[in-house]
Design a protein around this motif. Structure first.
Motif, PDB file in Angstrom:
ATOM      1  N   GLU A  28       0.835  -1.206   0.000  1.00  0.00           N
ATOM      2  CA  GLU A  28       0.000   0.000   0.000  1.00  0.00           C
ATOM      3  C   GLU A  28       0.867   1.252   0.000  1.00  0.00           C
ATOM      4  N   GLY A  29       1.912   1.244   0.822  1.00  0.00           N
ATOM      5  CA  GLY A  29       2.810   2.399   0.880  1.00  0.00           C
ATOM      6  C   GLY A  29       3.570   2.597  -0.417  1.00  0.00           C
ATOM      7  N   LEU A  30       3.972   1.499  -1.049  1.00  0.00           N
ATOM      8  CA  LEU A  30       4.680   1.585  -2.323  1.00  0.00           C
ATOM      9  C   LEU A  30       3.784   2.193  -3.392  1.00  0.00           C
ATOM     10  N   LEU A  31       2.516   1.783  -3.407  1.00  0.00           N
ATOM     11  CA  LEU A  31       1.571   2.337  -4.373  1.00  0.00           C
ATOM     12  C   LEU A  31       1.361   3.830  -4.120  1.00  0.00           C
ATOM     13  N   ALA A  32       1.195   4.208  -2.855  1.00  0.00           N
ATOM     14  CA  ALA A  32       1.007   5.627  -2.525  1.00  0.00           C
ATOM     15  C   ALA A  32       2.210   6.449  -2.970  1.00  0.00           C
ATOM     16  N   SER A  33       3.392   5.909  -2.760  1.00  0.00           N
ATOM     17  CA  SER A  33       4.607   6.626  -3.130  1.00  0.00           C
ATOM     18  C   SER A  33       4.713   6.758  -4.648  1.00  0.00           C
ATOM     19  N   ALA A  34       4.328   5.710  -5.367  1.00  0.00           N
ATOM     20  CA  ALA A  34       4.359   5.768  -6.835  1.00  0.00           C
ATOM     21  C   ALA A  34       3.336   6.765  -7.363  1.00  0.00           C
ATOM     22  N   LEU A  35       2.175   6.801  -6.734  1.00  0.00           N
ATOM     23  CA  LEU A  35       1.150   7.766  -7.151  1.00  0.00           C
ATOM     24  C   LEU A  35       1.566   9.196  -6.841  1.00  0.00           C
ATOM     25  N   ASP A  36       2.513   9.366  -5.909  1.00  0.00           N
ATOM     26  CA  ASP A  36       3.088  10.683  -5.633  1.00  0.00           C
ATOM     27  C   ASP A  36       4.237  11.004  -6.584  1.00  0.00           C
ATOM     28  N   ASP A  37       4.464  10.101  -7.555  1.00  0.00           N
ATOM     29  CA  ASP A  37       5.499  10.276  -8.580  1.00  0.00           C
ATOM     30  C   ASP A  37       6.919  10.205  -8.031  1.00  0.00           C
ATOM     31  N   THR A  38       7.113   9.467  -6.931  1.00  0.00           N
ATOM     32  CA  THR A  38       8.474   9.227  -6.459  1.00  0.00           C
ATOM     33  C   THR A  38       9.177   8.325  -7.481  1.00  0.00           C
TER      34      THR A  38
ATOM     35  N   SER B 174      11.845   6.384  -7.757  1.00  0.00           N
ATOM     36  CA  SER B 174      12.286   5.033  -7.417  1.00  0.00           C
ATOM     37  C   SER B 174      11.101   4.092  -7.218  1.00  0.00           C
ATOM     38  N   SER B 175       9.982   4.599  -6.736  1.00  0.00           N
ATOM     39  CA  SER B 175       8.796   3.758  -6.553  1.00  0.00           C
ATOM     40  C   SER B 175       8.140   3.457  -7.892  1.00  0.00           C
ATOM     41  N   VAL B 176       8.036   4.470  -8.742  1.00  0.00           N
ATOM     42  CA  VAL B 176       7.476   4.262 -10.077  1.00  0.00           C
ATOM     43  C   VAL B 176       8.292   3.220 -10.837  1.00  0.00           C
ATOM     44  N   ALA B 177       9.621   3.274 -10.663  1.00  0.00           N
ATOM     45  CA  ALA B 177      10.505   2.337 -11.371  1.00  0.00           C
ATOM     46  C   ALA B 177      10.227   0.889 -10.987  1.00  0.00           C
ATOM     47  N   GLU B 178       9.785   0.652  -9.756  1.00  0.00           N
ATOM     48  CA  GLU B 178       9.487  -0.718  -9.341  1.00  0.00           C
ATOM     49  C   GLU B 178       8.307  -1.290 -10.128  1.00  0.00           C
ATOM     50  N   PHE B 179       7.298  -0.489 -10.354  1.00  0.00           N
ATOM     51  CA  PHE B 179       6.145  -0.946 -11.142  1.00  0.00           C
ATOM     52  C   PHE B 179       6.544  -1.147 -12.598  1.00  0.00           C
ATOM     53  N   THR B 180       7.364  -0.245 -13.113  1.00  0.00           N
ATOM     54  CA  THR B 180       7.824  -0.363 -14.497  1.00  0.00           C
ATOM     55  C   THR B 180       8.658  -1.617 -14.682  1.00  0.00           C
ATOM     56  N   ARG B 181       9.476  -1.912 -13.716  1.00  0.00           N
ATOM     57  CA  ARG B 181      10.373  -3.075 -13.795  1.00  0.00           C
ATOM     58  C   ARG B 181       9.607  -4.370 -14.030  1.00  0.00           C
ATOM     59  N   TRP B 182       8.465  -4.507 -13.369  1.00  0.00           N
ATOM     60  CA  TRP B 182       7.687  -5.738 -13.475  1.00  0.00           C
ATOM     61  C   TRP B 182       6.438  -5.584 -14.348  1.00  0.00           C
TER      62      TRP B 182
ATOM     63  N   ALA C  39       3.879  -3.847 -13.962  1.00  0.00           N
ATOM     64  CA  ALA C  39       2.711  -3.994 -13.090  1.00  0.00           C
ATOM     65  C   ALA C  39       1.883  -2.709 -13.116  1.00  0.00           C
ATOM     66  N   PRO C  40       0.570  -2.824 -13.074  1.00  0.00           N
ATOM     67  CA  PRO C  40      -0.276  -1.630 -13.061  1.00  0.00           C
ATOM     68  C   PRO C  40      -0.208  -0.914 -11.721  1.00  0.00           C
ATOM     69  N   LEU C  41      -0.510   0.374 -11.734  1.00  0.00           N
ATOM     70  CA  LEU C  41      -0.527   1.153 -10.491  1.00  0.00           C
ATOM     71  C   LEU C  41      -1.846   0.926  -9.769  1.00  0.00           C
ATOM     72  N   THR C  42      -1.985  -0.295  -9.251  1.00  0.00           N
ATOM     73  CA  THR C  42      -3.166  -0.706  -8.503  1.00  0.00           C
ATOM     74  C   THR C  42      -2.717  -1.461  -7.262  1.00  0.00           C
ATOM     75  N   ALA C  43      -3.670  -1.749  -6.374  1.00  0.00           N
ATOM     76  CA  ALA C  43      -3.331  -2.513  -5.166  1.00  0.00           C
ATOM     77  C   ALA C  43      -2.800  -3.891  -5.535  1.00  0.00           C
ATOM     78  N   ALA C  44      -3.439  -4.545  -6.506  1.00  0.00           N
ATOM     79  CA  ALA C  44      -2.977  -5.868  -6.937  1.00  0.00           C
ATOM     80  C   ALA C  44      -1.601  -5.774  -7.589  1.00  0.00           C
ATOM     81  N   GLY C  45      -1.399  -4.712  -8.370  1.00  0.00           N
ATOM     82  CA  GLY C  45      -0.095  -4.523  -9.003  1.00  0.00           C
ATOM     83  C   GLY C  45       0.999  -4.305  -7.977  1.00  0.00           C
ATOM     84  N   ALA C  46       0.683  -3.561  -6.917  1.00  0.00           N
ATOM     85  CA  ALA C  46       1.670  -3.312  -5.868  1.00  0.00           C
ATOM     86  C   ALA C  46       2.048  -4.608  -5.160  1.00  0.00           C
ATOM     87  N   ARG C  47       1.064  -5.458  -4.908  1.00  0.00           N
ATOM     88  CA  ARG C  47       1.368  -6.744  -4.256  1.00  0.00           C
ATOM     89  C   ARG C  47       2.225  -7.629  -5.157  1.00  0.00           C
ATOM     90  N   LEU C  48       1.957  -7.577  -6.453  1.00  0.00           N
ATOM     91  CA  LEU C  48       2.776  -8.351  -7.380  1.00  0.00           C
ATOM     92  C   LEU C  48       4.214  -7.846  -7.370  1.00  0.00           C
TER      93      LEU C  48
END
Length: 436
Positions: free
Chosen positions: A75-85, A87-95, A97-106
């Motif tokens: 949840e915190g990772l998703l919030a940080s990515a939605l704040d355009d941090t 390094s957090s956005v890069a984690e979703f891009t790496r895998w 994964a969508p910017l969703t709760a399910a994507g964050a868990r993945l």
């Protein structure tokens, strides 16, 4: 006795070691594998083999045996990515994964070397008996066992550079315990004081967050940077400290450089000269992308409107007891009752127990019974300054507010609680007695 597992050990090397041990001891391979696993502190060969495979793949180390911990980190990772941090956005891009709760868990599962959330949960449940060195180190941190951690680092020196969940290393986890002995030990063992986690959060940010001047001095002396942003542009350790009005550590951090230099920081540091220099310039509202220290606060986007910048600065001055800055800003039109982000100036001053700021704001005409917001979305809605002074047990502030006409019967909008109820709920018996 356990021996150190080499940092660069591979599965191929591990299998070779097991075969050599089997030949040397004239025992079946399975028995040699078990003996080798136990030598390295693992209960079984499959546990050791799986651990080495994940290390070889560069996976993060799980360390908290509660599955809910990882859900909260997602949840915190998703919030940080939605704040355009970044390094957090890069984690979703790496895998991918969508910017969703399910994507964050993945993302969290994949970062730990597991295909999905279910596999990560299964691993986490067994952490207590896994024998994994990073999890053992975390247990020692939680127990604040300095000697035990030192002995484990003697056995596994590479742990100092290992990364756990969300990129947190042992230094980051030690700083979160607020135990300066653990931090000093890890710094002495070569921990990287410049390293941040996926939010960009460094140990120096944590020192600012928890108001730990001594820890800040240790980290600064070891080369910790003061200009690294976390959770948004401008989210430096100093800004994190000033968000909470942590004046003691803010003074230490500011001595290393005021970054960024804007109306927020000038107000929080009670620096009238800088307020005058910044007033009316583009720098006054620059680098305000940071607005919350963690995902527990609601989403917001700081704007560049001069009125918002000025009124927000007033609340930053209030929480730091910066009376000179309060007077200066109000003389230039700052709105005393503005609730720019989660709290009026008076509410912030009351919540932090800043009696000088409370008295000055009341003298200037702040509304003593103004309702507003504060903290997370499930915390303060329709609350007054008296609610938050009661919550913190700040008796001098409570008395000042009551003397100015604060209404002790006002109920908040979420729970219907009066200030006395808030004091009782938070175990503030003296405040409860005063208000009852």
């Amino acid at each position: 006795m356990n021996v150190s597992l080499p940092a660069a050990v591979s599965l191929e090397q591990l299998r070779k070691q097991a075969k050599e041990l089997a030949r040397a001891d004239s025992v079946p391979l399975s028995r040699a594998q078990l003996a080798l696993a136990r030598r390295y502190g693992f209960p079984s060969w499959p546990k050791l083999r799986a651990y080495v495979a994940r290390v070889e793949a560069g996976a993060q180390h799980a360390f908290e045996p509660d599955p809910d911990y990882y859900a909260e980190r997602a949840e915190g990772l998703l919030a940080s990515a939605l704040d355009d941090t970044p390094s957090s956005v890069a984690e979703f891009t790496r895998w991918s994964a969508p910017l969703t709760a399910a994507g964050a868990r993945l993302v969290v599962a994949r970062n730990h070397g597991f295909a999905d959330w279910v596999a990560l949960r299964r691993h986490v449940v067994g952490l207590r008996t896994s024998g994994e060195p990073f999890a053992r180190a975390f247990h020692l941190l939680r127990a604040q066992d300095v000697a035990g951690l030192g002995a484990l680092l003697d056995q596994f020196p590479s742990l100092v550079g290992a990364r756990g969940t969300n990129g947190n290393d042992l230094l980051a986890l030690a700083s979160a315990t607020c135990d300066e002995r653990l931090v000093a030990l890890l710094v002495a063992r070569g921990a990287d004081v410049r390293r941040g986690n996926v939010h960009g959060w460094t140990a120096l940010h944590q020192a600012g967050y928890a108001n730990l001047p001594w820890m800040a001095r240790v980290l600064l002396a070891a080369g910790a940077p003061v200009d690294v942003s976390a959770r948004g542009d401008g989210g430096t350790p100093l800004v994190v400290a000033l968000f909470w009005g942590n004046v003691e550590v803010a003074e230490v951090l500011a001595a290393g450089g005021v970054v960024p230099r804007n109306l927020r920081t000038a107000a929080g540091l009670d620096d009238v000269a800088s307020l005058e220099a910044l007033w009316g310039t583009p720098d006054a509202g620059a680098h305000r992308g940071f607005y919350r220290p963690h995902g527990g606060f609601p989403s917001w986007r700081p704007g560049d409107d001069a009125t918002e910048v000025r009124d927000e600065a007033l609340s930053w001055a209030a929480r730091a007891d910066a009376v000179a800055a309060i007077s200066w800003l109000c003389a230039r039109g700052a709105a005393l009752d503005a609730d720019v982000y989660r709290g009026t100036a008076l509410t912030w001053a009351a919540a932090r127990g800043r009696v000088r700021a409370v008295r000055r704001l009341l003298e200037l005409g702040a509304g003593v019974n103004v309702r507003g917001t504060f903290g997370g979305p499930g915390h303060g809605r329709g609350t007054t300054a008296l609610h938050h002074a009661a919550e913190g047990g700040h008796l001098e502030v409570i008395e000042a507010l009551l003397a100015a006409g604060a209404d002790p019967t006002v109920e908040d909008e979420l729970y219907g609680g009066t200030p006395a109820g808030w004091a009782e709920h938070n175990g503030q018996s003296a405040a409860h007695e005063t208000l009852r």
